[in-house]
Write a protein that holds these residues in place. Structure first.
Motif, PDB file in Angstrom:
ATOM      1  N   VAL A   1       0.831  -1.200   0.000  1.00  0.00           N
ATOM      2  CA  VAL A   1       0.000   0.000   0.000  1.00  0.00           C
ATOM      3  C   VAL A   1       0.870   1.256   0.000  1.00  0.00           C
ATOM      4  CG1 VAL A   1      -1.616   1.327   1.404  1.00  0.00           C
ATOM      5  CG2 VAL A   1      -1.989  -1.117   1.063  1.00  0.00           C
ATOM      6  N   TYR A   2       1.942   1.249   0.765  1.00  0.00           N
ATOM      7  CA  TYR A   2       2.874   2.379   0.797  1.00  0.00           C
ATOM      8  C   TYR A   2       3.396   2.688  -0.609  1.00  0.00           C
ATOM      9  CZ  TYR A   2       7.235   4.913   1.833  1.00  0.00           C
ATOM     10  OH  TYR A   2       8.262   5.825   1.859  1.00  0.00           O
ATOM     11  N   THR A   3       3.767   1.633  -1.335  1.00  0.00           N
ATOM     12  CA  THR A   3       4.294   1.822  -2.688  1.00  0.00           C
ATOM     13  C   THR A   3       3.217   2.295  -3.644  1.00  0.00           C
ATOM     14  OG1 THR A   3       5.954   0.099  -2.316  1.00  0.00           O
ATOM     15  CG2 THR A   3       5.459   0.665  -4.599  1.00  0.00           C
ATOM     16  N   GLU A   4       2.059   1.635  -3.619  1.00  0.00           N
ATOM     17  CA  GLU A   4       1.000   1.939  -4.578  1.00  0.00           C
ATOM     18  C   GLU A   4       0.367   3.306  -4.350  1.00  0.00           C
ATOM     19  OE1 GLU A   4       0.217   0.230  -7.246  1.00  0.00           O
ATOM     20  OE2 GLU A   4       1.694  -1.331  -6.821  1.00  0.00           O
ATOM     21  N   THR A   5       0.375   3.789  -3.110  1.00  0.00           N
ATOM     22  CA  THR A   5      -0.203   5.114  -2.828  1.00  0.00           C
ATOM     23  C   THR A   5       0.865   6.206  -2.779  1.00  0.00           C
ATOM     24  OG1 THR A   5      -0.040   4.881  -0.410  1.00  0.00           O
ATOM     25  CG2 THR A   5      -2.054   4.069  -1.465  1.00  0.00           C
ATOM     26  N   GLU A   6       2.097   5.843  -3.139  1.00  0.00           N
ATOM     27  CA  GLU A   6       3.224   6.782  -3.127  1.00  0.00           C
ATOM     28  C   GLU A   6       3.363   7.455  -1.768  1.00  0.00           C
ATOM     29  OE1 GLU A   6       2.679   9.378  -6.464  1.00  0.00           O
ATOM     30  OE2 GLU A   6       3.141   7.801  -7.915  1.00  0.00           O
ATOM     31  N   GLY A   7       3.231   6.630  -0.730  1.00  0.00           N
ATOM     32  CA  GLY A   7       3.456   7.100   0.626  1.00  0.00           C
ATOM     33  C   GLY A   7       2.291   7.794   1.296  1.00  0.00           C
ATOM     34  N   ARG A   8       1.133   7.849   0.643  1.00  0.00           N
ATOM     35  CA  ARG A   8      -0.028   8.494   1.281  1.00  0.00           C
ATOM     36  C   ARG A   8      -0.488   7.696   2.494  1.00  0.00           C
ATOM     37  NH1 ARG A   8       0.803  13.188  -0.304  1.00  0.00           N
ATOM     38  NH2 ARG A   8      -1.133  13.733   0.773  1.00  0.00           N
ATOM     39  N   VAL A   9      -0.361   6.375   2.433  1.00  0.00           N
ATOM     40  CA  VAL A   9      -0.669   5.508   3.571  1.00  0.00           C
ATOM     41  C   VAL A   9       0.639   4.841   3.973  1.00  0.00           C
ATOM     42  CG1 VAL A   9      -2.068   3.607   4.427  1.00  0.00           C
ATOM     43  CG2 VAL A   9      -2.993   5.142   2.687  1.00  0.00           C
ATOM     44  N   ASN A  10       1.181   5.257   5.111  1.00  0.00           N
ATOM     45  CA  ASN A  10       2.531   4.874   5.494  1.00  0.00           C
ATOM     46  C   ASN A  10       2.542   4.343   6.917  1.00  0.00           C
ATOM     47  OD1 ASN A  10       5.248   4.583   5.934  1.00  0.00           O
ATOM     48  ND2 ASN A  10       5.750   6.756   5.768  1.00  0.00           N
ATOM     49  N   ALA A  11       2.667   3.026   7.053  1.00  0.00           N
ATOM     50  CA  ALA A  11       2.683   2.415   8.382  1.00  0.00           C
ATOM     51  C   ALA A  11       3.957   2.733   9.147  1.00  0.00           C
ATOM     52  CB  ALA A  11       2.517   0.903   8.255  1.00  0.00           C
ATOM     53  N   ALA A  12       4.969   3.315   8.487  1.00  0.00           N
ATOM     54  CA  ALA A  12       6.202   3.711   9.169  1.00  0.00           C
ATOM     55  C   ALA A  12       6.169   5.167   9.613  1.00  0.00           C
ATOM     56  CB  ALA A  12       7.407   3.473   8.256  1.00  0.00           C
ATOM     57  N   MET A  13       4.987   5.756   9.651  1.00  0.00           N
ATOM     58  CA  MET A  13       4.839   7.160  10.014  1.00  0.00           C
ATOM     59  C   MET A  13       4.544   7.336  11.505  1.00  0.00           C
ATOM     60  SD  MET A  13       2.525   9.890   7.879  1.00  0.00           S
ATOM     61  CE  MET A  13       2.557  11.647   8.249  1.00  0.00           C
ATOM     62  N   GLY A  14       4.799   6.300  12.286  1.00  0.00           N
ATOM     63  CA  GLY A  14       4.443   6.332  13.697  1.00  0.00           C
ATOM     64  C   GLY A  14       5.109   7.424  14.495  1.00  0.00           C
ATOM     65  N   SER A  15       6.325   7.826  14.121  1.00  0.00           N
ATOM     66  CA  SER A  15       7.013   8.882  14.871  1.00  0.00           C
ATOM     67  C   SER A  15       6.255  10.202  14.786  1.00  0.00           C
ATOM     68  CB  SER A  15       8.440   9.059  14.345  1.00  0.00           C
ATOM     69  OG  SER A  15       8.445   9.309  12.952  1.00  0.00           O
ATOM     70  N   VAL A  16       5.659  10.470  13.630  1.00  0.00           N
ATOM     71  CA  VAL A  16       4.844  11.679  13.462  1.00  0.00           C
ATOM     72  C   VAL A  16       3.488  11.507  14.129  1.00  0.00           C
ATOM     73  CG1 VAL A  16       3.609  13.101  11.771  1.00  0.00           C
ATOM     74  CG2 VAL A  16       5.985  12.424  11.340  1.00  0.00           C
TER      75      VAL A  16
END
Length: 344
Positions: A114-129
């Protein structure tokens, strides 16, 4: 939401089952409904038909038990005895790989896709933010007079540690390693829908399962008619619907600015964060997705919430999904096939 003990869940299941109206949809079948409160910090309901209450309770319990396993594995805030979960993985960031169970590997592989296909719009590695927003929201809800936004410099520093490439998934070894010690996983945009999808694939046909508004039908009702699913109004009290949709198989998921938010100086700040601005996304009040897969619907509802309609439609076309967008004025916009799904 405070988690309730398992005993209370059992009582709720028993109390939540109620018979259908006198006219059953099929000879020997009665409609039942179960409600419980212990999964993914939200309300779960299961509707379906069975020969008797005991049969339905057994089905509801199996669905609960399956969802509970995913809930514990995907939890980033709490530990459970004998369970290696995503909190375990986050706590080990910057250290050696962590051996995990297959459902965690499967979820993170899906998150990477999903991260790749949405070009980072949905990013499970965004937890720090997202953790900075979570902390600010919790503090603002608990002490509204002193509610404040996260520090901008802290958000920008956290954003430097959100590249999904820091999440190394080794399928052969069944391990996950976060190579950046400042990177954190947050699967809130995907995990609930993903868990619902996995459990419902193994569930009997003819059920309607809703976990905090992530709705999945495992087949039509016992009389062959589709289930009716309401799309909540962003300005309503939870009982007011913009539309009702007919659903025989597949999922309906809505993301909205009214679901989790807090107020700072009279301005509402919701929980869906735009990865470009690091602020709550400002395109839409709500986005509703209809597609076959609940995990994908969950991810798409978040992605489209952070995109203009044209870019969101391109994602829908890629995954054969339909959507309704609602803007700040209340105007509704539909993907080409969404109108066909509307009942009222």
């Amino acid at each position: 939401m405070r988690r309730l003990p398992f005993l209370l869940l059992t009582l709720l299941l028993l109390a939540g089952c109620a018979g259908a109206p006198a006219a059953a949809p099929s000879p020997g079948l009665t409609r039942y409904e179960a409600t419980f409160l212990t999964l993914f910090d939200t309300v779960t309901t299961i509707k379906g038909y069975a020969a008797d209450e005991a049969e339905f309770q057994a089905t509801a319990q199996e669905i609960h038990d399956g969802l509970l396993e995913y809930h514990q594995l995907y939890d980033i805030y709490n530990e459970y005895p004998g369970v290696v979960n995503l909190k375990t993985v986050n706590d080990a960031a910057g250290g050696p790989p962590v051996k995990v169970e297959q459902p965690i590997l499967d979820l993170l592989l899906f998150c990477r896709e999903v991260y790749t296909e949405t070009e980072g719009r949905v990013n499970a590695a965004m937890g720090s933010v997202l953790s900075l927003w979570h902390e600010a929201r919790e503090a603002g809800i608990n002490d509204p007079e002193h509610a404040a936004l996260p520090d901008r410099a802290a958000l920008e520093e956290a954003a430097l540690h959100t590249d999904f490439s820091a999440v190394v998934i080794d399928e052969a070894a069944s391990t996950v390693q976060i190579t950046d010690p400042e990177t954190r996983l947050d699967v809130g945009a995907i995990a609930k829908g993903y868990a619902v999808e996995q459990v419902c694939r193994e569930a009997p046909a003819g059920l309607l399962v809703s976990v905090g508004g992530n709705v999945r039908a495992t087949g039509p009702k016992a009389d062959g008619q589709p289930w009716v699913v309401g799309v909540q109004s962003p300005d309503g009290d939870g009982e007011e619907f913009l539309h009702t949709l007919e659903l025989s198989q597949g999922s309906v998921v809505t993301s909205g600015d009214y679901q989790r938010y807090y107020t700072v100086d009279g301005v509402r700040y919701h929980h869906i964060i735009d990865p470009d601005t690091l602020l709550p996304a400002a395109y839409w009040r709500s986005v509703t997705i209809v597609c076959a897969d609940s995990g994908l619907a969950d991810a798409l509802s978040t992605a489209l919430f952070t995109l203009p309609q044209e870019e969101g439609q391109a994602l829908l076309n890629r995954w054969d999904a339909q959507a309704m967008w609602v803007d700040a004025s209340g105007q509704q916009f539909y993907s080409p096939g969404f109108s066909d799904l509307i009942r009222t």
